[in-house]
Design a protein around this motif. Structure first.
Motif, mmCIF file in Angstrom:
data_model
loop_
_atom_site.group_PDB
_atom_site.id
_atom_site.type_symbol
_atom_site.label_atom_id
_atom_site.label_comp_id
_atom_site.label_asym_id
_atom_site.label_seq_id
_atom_site.Cartn_x
_atom_site.Cartn_y
_atom_site.Cartn_z
ATOM 1 N N MET A 1 0.841 -1.208 0.000
ATOM 2 C CA MET A 1 0.000 0.000 0.000
ATOM 3 C C MET A 1 0.870 1.250 0.000
ATOM 4 S SD MET A 1 -3.227 -0.603 -0.100
ATOM 5 C CE MET A 1 -3.959 0.893 0.522
ATOM 6 N N PRO A 2 0.486 2.233 -0.804
ATOM 7 C CA PRO A 2 1.270 3.463 -0.801
ATOM 8 C C PRO A 2 1.161 4.210 0.504
ATOM 9 C CG PRO A 2 -0.617 3.611 -2.304
ATOM 10 C CD PRO A 2 -0.594 2.237 -1.781
ATOM 11 N N SER A 3 2.252 4.825 0.919
ATOM 12 C CA SER A 3 2.188 5.628 2.133
ATOM 13 C C SER A 3 1.706 7.031 1.760
ATOM 14 C CB SER A 3 3.562 5.690 2.786
ATOM 15 O OG SER A 3 4.319 6.694 2.182
ATOM 16 N N SER A 4 1.321 7.755 2.742
ATOM 17 C CA SER A 4 0.755 9.086 2.471
ATOM 18 C C SER A 4 1.850 10.126 2.219
ATOM 19 C CB SER A 4 -0.132 9.529 3.636
ATOM 20 O OG SER A 4 0.636 9.481 4.810
ATOM 21 N N GLU A 5 3.086 9.848 2.667
ATOM 22 C CA GLU A 5 4.143 10.858 2.531
ATOM 23 C C GLU A 5 4.594 10.958 1.073
ATOM 24 O OE1 GLU A 5 8.702 11.636 4.009
ATOM 25 O OE2 GLU A 5 7.563 9.938 4.788
ATOM 26 N N ALA A 6 4.590 12.188 0.521
ATOM 27 C CA ALA A 6 4.975 12.370 -0.883
ATOM 28 C C ALA A 6 6.489 12.370 -1.015
ATOM 29 C CB ALA A 6 4.409 13.678 -1.411
ATOM 30 N N ILE A 7 6.986 11.502 -1.880
ATOM 31 C CA ILE A 7 8.415 11.500 -2.186
ATOM 32 C C ILE A 7 8.706 12.605 -3.196
ATOM 33 C CG2 ILE A 7 10.286 10.191 -3.257
ATOM 34 C CD1 ILE A 7 9.560 9.246 -0.459
ATOM 35 N N VAL A 8 7.825 12.681 -4.186
ATOM 36 C CA VAL A 8 7.965 13.767 -5.157
ATOM 37 C C VAL A 8 6.658 14.547 -5.202
ATOM 38 C CG1 VAL A 8 7.299 12.323 -7.145
ATOM 39 C CG2 VAL A 8 8.645 14.391 -7.518
ATOM 40 N N SER A 9 6.785 15.855 -5.252
ATOM 41 C CA SER A 9 5.589 16.699 -5.278
ATOM 42 C C SER A 9 5.811 17.873 -6.228
ATOM 43 C CB SER A 9 5.312 17.216 -3.855
ATOM 44 O OG SER A 9 4.318 18.218 -3.892
ATOM 45 N N LEU A 10 4.994 17.910 -7.269
ATOM 46 C CA LEU A 10 5.031 19.042 -8.197
ATOM 47 C C LEU A 10 3.791 19.892 -7.936
ATOM 48 C CD1 LEU A 10 6.685 16.672 -9.668
ATOM 49 C CD2 LEU A 10 6.240 17.936 -11.758
ATOM 50 N N GLN A 11 3.984 21.171 -7.697
ATOM 51 C CA GLN A 11 2.842 22.040 -7.396
ATOM 52 C C GLN A 11 2.822 23.214 -8.363
ATOM 53 O OE1 GLN A 11 0.485 21.238 -5.224
ATOM 54 N NE2 GLN A 11 1.612 19.405 -4.618
ATOM 55 N N GLY A 12 1.757 23.258 -9.161
ATOM 56 C CA GLY A 12 1.550 24.388 -10.079
ATOM 57 C C GLY A 12 2.695 24.583 -11.054
ATOM 58 N N VAL A 13 3.218 23.469 -11.551
ATOM 59 C CA VAL A 13 4.410 23.561 -12.409
ATOM 60 C C VAL A 13 4.039 23.931 -13.846
ATOM 61 C CG1 VAL A 13 6.204 22.189 -13.529
ATOM 62 C CG2 VAL A 13 5.914 22.076 -11.054
ATOM 63 N N THR A 14 4.703 24.981 -14.316
ATOM 64 C CA THR A 14 4.559 25.410 -15.710
ATOM 65 C C THR A 14 5.960 25.431 -16.319
ATOM 66 O OG1 THR A 14 2.617 26.745 -15.276
ATOM 67 C CG2 THR A 14 3.921 27.349 -17.218
ATOM 68 N N LYS A 15 6.071 24.944 -17.526
ATOM 69 C CA LYS A 15 7.366 24.999 -18.196
ATOM 70 C C LYS A 15 7.179 25.624 -19.578
ATOM 71 C CE LYS A 15 11.706 24.402 -19.029
ATOM 72 N NZ LYS A 15 12.698 25.182 -18.275
ATOM 73 N N VAL A 16 7.926 26.701 -19.796
ATOM 74 C CA VAL A 16 7.865 27.390 -21.093
ATOM 75 C C VAL A 16 9.249 27.291 -21.733
ATOM 76 C CG1 VAL A 16 7.386 29.566 -22.270
ATOM 77 C CG2 VAL A 16 6.141 28.978 -20.172
ATOM 78 N N PRO A 63 11.478 24.198 -13.524
ATOM 79 C CA PRO A 63 10.211 24.724 -14.064
ATOM 80 C C PRO A 63 10.282 26.243 -14.230
ATOM 81 C CG PRO A 63 9.982 24.268 -11.735
ATOM 82 C CD PRO A 63 11.362 23.826 -12.119
ATOM 83 N N THR A 64 9.482 26.758 -15.146
ATOM 84 C CA THR A 64 9.409 28.215 -15.298
ATOM 85 C C THR A 64 8.655 28.813 -14.101
ATOM 86 O OG1 THR A 64 9.289 27.829 -17.680
ATOM 87 C CG2 THR A 64 8.763 30.063 -16.913
ATOM 88 N N ARG A 65 7.610 28.115 -13.712
ATOM 89 C CA ARG A 65 6.864 28.511 -12.501
ATOM 90 C C ARG A 65 6.493 27.259 -11.720
ATOM 91 N NH1 ARG A 65 4.779 31.933 -16.232
ATOM 92 N NH2 ARG A 65 3.021 30.565 -16.757
ATOM 93 N N GLY A 66 6.146 27.461 -10.455
ATOM 94 C CA GLY A 66 5.748 26.339 -9.619
ATOM 95 C C GLY A 66 6.907 25.808 -8.798
ATOM 96 N N THR A 67 6.614 24.818 -7.966
ATOM 97 C CA THR A 67 7.663 24.261 -7.095
ATOM 98 C C THR A 67 7.719 22.739 -7.238
ATOM 99 O OG1 THR A 67 6.125 24.096 -5.250
ATOM 100 C CG2 THR A 67 7.476 26.083 -5.336
ATOM 101 N N VAL A 68 8.920 22.251 -7.012
ATOM 102 C CA VAL A 68 9.141 20.801 -7.038
ATOM 103 C C VAL A 68 9.830 20.416 -5.742
ATOM 104 C CG1 VAL A 68 10.253 18.878 -8.234
ATOM 105 C CG2 VAL A 68 9.475 20.862 -9.541
ATOM 106 N N GLN A 69 9.244 19.435 -5.065
ATOM 107 C CA GLN A 69 9.884 18.942 -3.829
ATOM 108 C C GLN A 69 10.238 17.475 -3.997
ATOM 109 O OE1 GLN A 69 7.623 19.832 -0.280
ATOM 110 N NE2 GLN A 69 8.685 21.794 -0.157
#
Lengths: 229, 375
Positions: A1-16, A63-69
């Protein structure tokens, strides 16, 4: 079962890509997460932005905008050197064309990537051999890539991706060069290993036949995540 | 790093062979030219340096042994004997000549630096006899063993110049100037054979001093006292002789050495560059996997260094192996391999390797790891 903790998280990512009149927006405000032991399949047609999404998630592209964790670290503004370090420690890649080093044997391809300084020589050797063995390649350790079948190459690529014990595994069209059965078998193997070793896996593909190996399937089109299937 | 570099290198054996061959050729050329120059340098000055004279006396402006147009009056010898610091004064008549062998083809000439000396004094005569008698008598000549080897001259042969002839009675060592050799006769024989007018004229005087440490002071004092005459130590005279003989060779040698270096650099640079271009994708993969540019530069540097090291070993080995054969085949091919020169060539090869890696490294820096995701 997947755990709830995000290993990778992209939020509002835009790439131009490019600027001005020639600017092309590859990703529009994309948000995506994958947790430990979770396999996420990103599907979409060619040119939909899948590879761009993968390379941003893998700290190869900013990314041009947004965050990556990644593992809780915001990699959006990190230096190239630091990003290389993050990739080396936390991300394993599986490529469409396998991308094995032609001059190295299967064993050496795996050992090279595993040699991140955390393991001594003997442990490195054992780990590399162990991974290849569990992927059914114990008898092909000294084979050069040109002596391997495509299915074997992809299994070596999976062993290489797992070798550095990454938290996140990213696969780019991993079945594109494999026939249907071999492609499915290899993906099943990847899923099994990811679950065993508690990895987050993001696969981008347009191969509909492998959707059953994913915990979650998302659809990307024209740079936008349309639906969660 | 060495593991990847070595694997990359040895996976393309043909390219490796070309690359190593290029460096080896360059090292061989540099090595052989440098050792040839050293060999000549040693030979050309050897006789002048070894003659146990404290001072060489010559006409002002005639500073070398081979091409000097020194003409001194015979009475200068008498004057010099009265100098209180002088122990021995030995007059020499020295002339470059072309001789032929009696019974042989007249158009086959042997270059000889004829030295007429006073056997009673001995100074300036044969350095070391290897065969025959010494001193020579009237009409007799002692030739250098190198001349004997080169032209097949033997004791008993007669050497001709015009109507004059000299009989070979001995062979000596230490008088090989590569392109000519010293041959010894008595002063009287030299004056007769050369038809000197007046016969008392001399080319040089050799002096030994009671206190050899005073030679600089004595030389300065005598130069001031005797106008038109110069006094030089054996080392100075040998150096001047070397400069005069090899001075014209050196600039050409430097140009050829530079060409050899550029040839090696170009071949190594091109092969390493093409190898890097061909492996661009693989370097991109390594970048994607998180390997730093520094690691990748290290791989290219090591490839270049391993190529350089193999090329150096092959080239230096060829030099050491082939030089003696070349020396046997061509007598003028006198080589002297010094460890300092080997070290210099090793340093040049290292520089070659570093420079050969420079452009490939610049290319590596520009590889975008994202490109490995493109099919």
């Amino acid at each position: 079962m997947p755990s709830s903790e995000a290993i990778v998280s992209l939020q509002g990512v835009t790439k131009v890509y490019g600027s001005g009149e020639t600017a092309v927006t590859a990703l529009h405000d994309v948000s995506l997460e994958a947790g430990s032991g979770e396999v996420v399949l990103v599907m979409g047609p060619s040119g939909s932005g899948k590879t761009t999404l993968l390379t941003i998630a893998g700290a190869l592209l900013k990314p041009t905008r947004g965050t990556v964790q990644l593992c809780g670290l915001n990699v959006t503004e990190m230096s190239e050197t630091r990003l290389a370090s993050i990739r080396r420690e936390k991300v394993g890649f599986i490529y469409q064309n396998f991308n094995l080093l032609e001059a190295l044997t299967a064993f050496e391809n795996v050992r090279l990537v595993a040699s991140n300084g955390a393991l001594d020589r003997e442990a490195l050797r054992n780990r590399s051999m162990g991974l290849l063995d569990t992927l059914g390649l114990g008898h092909r350790l000294n084979a050069l890539p040109k002596q391997l079948s495509d299915g074997e190459k992809q299994r070596v690529a999976i062993a290489r991706a797992l070798a550095k014990d990454p938290a996140l595994m990213l696969a780019d069209e991993p079945t594109a060069n494999l026939d249907a059965k071999r492609g499915h078998d290899v993906m099943e193997l990847l899923r099994q290993k990811a679950l065993e070793m508690d990895k987050a896996v993001v696969i981008v593909s347009h191969d509909y036949r492998i959707r059953d190996i994913a915990d979650r399937v998302v659809w990307l089109e024209d740079g936008r995540l349309r639906t969660e299937l | 790093m060495l593991f990847v570099a070595r694997k990359n290198l040895f996976s393309e054996r043909t390219r490796l062979a070309i690359s190593v061959g290029g460096v080896a050729l360059s090292v061989f050329l540099i090595g052989i030219l440098l050792s040839l120059y050293r060999g000549w340098d040693k030979k050309v000055g050897e006789y002048v340096e070894v003659v146990p004279a404290d001072l060489w006396v010559a006409s002002e402006g005639a500073t070398d042994f081979i091409q000097s147009a020194s003409v001194l009056p015979g009475f200068l010898g008498t004057q010099l004997r009265f100098v209180p610091e002088t122990e021995t004064v030995s007059p020499l008549i020295v002339r470059p000549l072309a001789l032929s062998r009696a019974g042989g083809p007249q158009d086959r000439k042997f270059d000889v630096q004829l030295v007429g000396y006073d056997p009673a004094i001995g100074l300036g005569g044969p350095l070391e006899m290897v065969e025959g008698k010494s001193p020579p008598g009237p009409g007799e000549i002692i030739i250098d063993e190198a001349m004997s080897d080169r032209y097949g001259l033997q004791i008993g042969d007669q050497l001709l110049r015009g109507t004059g002839s000299l009989t070979i009675v001995g062979k000596s060592a230490g008088g090989d100037f590569v392109f000519t050799q010293v041959a010894f006769v008595t002063l009287d024989t030299a004056a007769d054979f050369l038809e000197l007018e007046p016969p008392s004229q001399r080319t040089f005087f050799l002096l030994t001093l009671k206190d050899p440490t005073e030679k600089e002071v004595v030389a300065k004092r005598l130069e001031a006292a005797i106008p038109g005459v110069m006094f030089a130590s054996g080392e100075e005279f040998a150096d001047e002789t070397r400069d005069r003989v090899l001075g014209n060779v050196l600039p050409m040698l430097i140009v050829v050495l530079m060409v050899a270096f550029i040839v090696g650099l170009s071949i190594a640079g091109l092969t390493i560059y093409t190898a890097t271009v061909e492996k661009s994708r693989e370097y991109g993969i390594l970048k994607a996997e998180g390997f730093t540019n520094r690691f990748l530069y290290g791989v290219v540097f090591e490839q270049s260094l391993v190529t350089g090291a193999l090329g150096f070993l092959a080239g230096a080995g060829l030099t050491v192996l082939l030089a003696p054969f070349a020396q046997d085949a061509v007598p003028q091919f006198v080589v002297l391999i010094r460890w300092q020169d080997v070290a210099s060539i090793a340093a040049a090869t290292l520089l070659m390797s570093l420079l050969a890696a420079y452009i490939p490294i610049r290319r590596l820096a520009k590889i975008d790891p994202v490109t490995v995701f493109k099919g």
